[in-house]
Design a protein around this motif. Structure first.
Motif, PDB file in Angstrom:
ATOM      1  N   THR A 271      55.428  43.433  51.623  1.00  0.00           N
ATOM      2  CA  THR A 271      54.854  42.092  51.459  1.00  0.00           C
ATOM      3  C   THR A 271      55.254  41.456  50.132  1.00  0.00           C
ATOM      4  N   GLY A 272      55.655  42.279  49.153  1.00  0.00           N
ATOM      5  CA  GLY A 272      55.954  41.770  47.820  1.00  0.00           C
ATOM      6  C   GLY A 272      54.703  41.467  47.016  1.00  0.00           C
ATOM      7  N   ASP A 273      53.535  41.837  47.541  1.00  0.00           N
ATOM      8  CA  ASP A 273      52.268  41.470  46.893  1.00  0.00           C
ATOM      9  C   ASP A 273      51.335  42.671  46.765  1.00  0.00           C
ATOM     10  N   VAL A 274      51.899  43.872  46.687  1.00  0.00           N
ATOM     11  CA  VAL A 274      51.063  45.067  46.655  1.00  0.00           C
ATOM     12  C   VAL A 274      50.154  45.093  45.429  1.00  0.00           C
ATOM     13  N   ASP A 275      50.617  44.540  44.309  1.00  0.00           N
ATOM     14  CA  ASP A 275      49.791  44.544  43.103  1.00  0.00           C
ATOM     15  C   ASP A 275      48.493  43.774  43.312  1.00  0.00           C
ATOM     16  N   ASN A 276      48.566  42.647  44.021  1.00  0.00           N
ATOM     17  CA  ASN A 276      47.348  41.882  44.287  1.00  0.00           C
ATOM     18  C   ASN A 276      46.446  42.593  45.293  1.00  0.00           C
ATOM     19  N   TRP A 277      47.034  43.289  46.251  1.00  0.00           N
ATOM     20  CA  TRP A 277      46.202  44.067  47.171  1.00  0.00           C
ATOM     21  C   TRP A 277      45.427  45.140  46.410  1.00  0.00           C
ATOM     22  N   ILE A 278      46.095  45.825  45.505  1.00  0.00           N
ATOM     23  CA  ILE A 278      45.431  46.874  44.725  1.00  0.00           C
ATOM     24  C   ILE A 278      44.382  46.262  43.785  1.00  0.00           C
ATOM     25  N   LYS A 279      44.714  45.112  43.209  1.00  0.00           N
ATOM     26  CA  LYS A 279      43.825  44.479  42.232  1.00  0.00           C
ATOM     27  C   LYS A 279      42.571  43.898  42.868  1.00  0.00           C
ATOM     28  N   PHE A 280      42.722  43.262  44.031  1.00  0.00           N
ATOM     29  CA  PHE A 280      41.605  42.493  44.587  1.00  0.00           C
ATOM     30  C   PHE A 280      40.867  43.169  45.735  1.00  0.00           C
ATOM     31  N   ILE A 281      41.403  44.241  46.286  1.00  0.00           N
ATOM     32  CA  ILE A 281      40.706  44.867  47.418  1.00  0.00           C
ATOM     33  C   ILE A 281      39.336  45.436  47.036  1.00  0.00           C
ATOM     34  N   PRO A 282      39.068  45.774  45.744  1.00  0.00           N
ATOM     35  CA  PRO A 282      37.716  46.216  45.403  1.00  0.00           C
ATOM     36  C   PRO A 282      36.628  45.174  45.682  1.00  0.00           C
ATOM     37  N   GLN A 283      36.989  43.888  45.793  1.00  0.00           N
ATOM     38  CA  GLN A 283      35.963  42.878  46.103  1.00  0.00           C
ATOM     39  C   GLN A 283      35.415  43.060  47.515  1.00  0.00           C
ATOM     40  N   PHE A 284      36.082  43.885  48.328  1.00  0.00           N
ATOM     41  CA  PHE A 284      35.580  44.221  49.664  1.00  0.00           C
ATOM     42  C   PHE A 284      34.904  45.598  49.663  1.00  0.00           C
ATOM     43  N   ASN A 285      34.528  46.059  48.483  1.00  0.00           N
ATOM     44  CA  ASN A 285      33.884  47.382  48.308  1.00  0.00           C
ATOM     45  C   ASN A 285      34.798  48.519  48.762  1.00  0.00           C
ATOM     46  N   VAL A 286      36.081  48.354  48.507  1.00  0.00           N
ATOM     47  CA  VAL A 286      37.086  49.365  48.831  1.00  0.00           C
ATOM     48  C   VAL A 286      37.715  49.849  47.532  1.00  0.00           C
TER      49      VAL A 286
END
Length: 433
Positions: A271-286
């Motif tokens: 996706t070219g956006d893995v850093d944002n997935w890692i950074k923001f996925i905690p907002q979903f309690n993950v």
């Protein structure tokens, strides 16, 4: 109108792929991802055009020579509509995605699947005919003659029937999500943790063809299991975080006593956006575990926390990062597993089975949870994926008291068909051994 030959199209497609691979080595990370995605789009489109042309040529023979096919003209129009619709599938991959897929994108995937299956069946038929004729020549059969229209007609009709069976069987196989329950003995597991449940999700592939509605159904099924731990073993998404934020939002509704943990698969990097997935996925309690581990069920000894009676849960970046040159990202077992308390069992999240091969060599690693293979997903791919991967699907015990579980995936990738393993949510119960 003169069409390019099949061989010419294949040469063009191969050339584009080679150029893409060269550019992937030369350019920067984001440039590489955009360029490779563009070349992949063109490559698949060209292969689809080749398949459509091949199918139309064969079906023309049947329609022209078989008056039994009712409404031959209508049949031809319907087939042409299916074939042309299949050509727009990849367009939805490059277009901006929304929280739920467009109905036309879903229709196009069924049409593309029909093209794949019919091309496969026709190609197998042609290869078998070719081999039979060559074998006849070797045996001195001088009466072997070129194929006549009646033979081509019969083989084409048989291929149509086989393709229809694959379409119907595959669509039924992908239509629901099974809940599969496994008991896994864990050497060294504290008796108080006997019966601990882990629910594994994998290969959801949120994006152009899977959206929020599917994610909500998955979460509802997970919550009925009342799990202690939930893990997502990669390939959660096929597009950037901002585009799929709404589609992924049901994750925060998962009910789990010890939390939801996530490790990346190869598609997050595509996706070219893995850093944002890692950074923001905690907002979903993950909780993302990127070459990291956590101790679950800590105990208190002399006022300090200890993992002596607990359980380690480690997560790895995808093994493909070693050759992607994606910034600082790289699978690192040493960082994830060094310094653990001896004798405490460890569970590792590693998306690809090849990563599991390395993880099981570490002391006290008792269970590796993987995905990636989709259980082959569809007929043409099953034997190749089986032969390539060290673990294909299901539960393995490659070493005494060391287990690897490969999930067949919770959804499917692009084509809504399953021919071997159905989509699965796995509930794993840990048993003290």
């Amino acid at each position: 109108m003169k069409y390019p030959s099949v061989l010419t199209l294949i040469v063009y497609a191969a050339l584009l792929l080679c150029i893409g691979l060269f550019e992937a080595w030369v350019f920067t990370r984001l440039e590489r991802i955009k360029i490779v995605r563009t070349h992949l789009f063109i490559f698949i489109e060209l292969l689809t055009i080749v398949s459509v042309r091949y199918i139309m040529k064969r079906l023309n023979t049947v329609i022209k020579t078989n008056s039994i096919i009712a409404f031959g003209f209508v049949f031809k129009i319907v087939v042409l509509a299916v074939l042309l619709t299949s050509l727009i599938t990849m367009v939805f991959v490059v277009l901006p995605v929304s929280s739920n897929p467009h109905i036309l994108s879903l229709i196009s995937t069924y049409c593309l699947g029909a093209v794949v299956f019919l091309t496969t069946c026709l190609a197998i038929s042609d290869m078998m005919s070719f081999v039979f004729r060559q074998f006849s020549k070797l045996r001195g059969n001088t009466r072997s003659s070129p194929m006549d229209r009646s033979e081509i007609k019969i083989r084409t009709l048989l291929a149509l029937i086989c393709a229809l069976v694959l379409i119907l069987y595959g669509a039924i196989g992908a239509s629901g999500i099974n809940i599969v329950r496994l008991n896994v003995p864990i050497k060294g597991l504290n008796s108080k943790l006997n019966g601990t449940t882990i629910v594994q999700l994998s290969d959801i592939h949120l994006g152009a063809f899977t959206g929020k509605r599917v994610m909500e159904r998955i979460v509802d099924k997970v919550n009925t299991l009342n799990p202690d731990i939930v893990v997502i073993t990669g390939d959660l998404a096929d597009s950037n975080f901002q585009a799929l934020k709404e589609a992924a939002s049901p994750l925060k509704k998962i009910l789990s006593r010890k939390g939801v943990f996530y490790s990346t698969g190869n598609h997050e990097y595509y996706t070219g956006d893995v850093d944002n997935w890692i950074k923001f996925i905690p907002q979903f309690n993950v909780t993302p575990l990127m070459n990291k581990r956590v101790c679950l069920y800590r105990s208190r000894d002399l006022g300090t926390e200890s993992c002596d009676r607990g359980l380690y849960l480690a997560g790895l970046e995808d093994i493909e990062t070693r050759k992607m040159r994606y910034g600082s990202h790289s699978m690192d077992l040493h960082t994830a597993l060094s310094g653990r308390k001896e004798g405490v069992p460890t569970i590792v999240l590693a998306h690809q089975p090849w990563a599991a091969v390395e993880a099981i060599m570490w002391n006290d690693v008792r269970l590796v949870l993987s995905g990636h293979t989709h259980g082959g997903q569809i007929f043409p791919a099953i034997p190749f994926i089986y032969l390539y991967n060290p673990f294909f699907v299901g539960l393995y015990e490659p070493r005494p008291s060391v287990f690897v579980h490969v999930s067949p995936g919770t959804v499917y990738y692009m084509l809504p068909f399953r021919h071997y393993y159905r989509p699965e949510i796995t509930e794993i119960t840990l048993i003290s051994s």
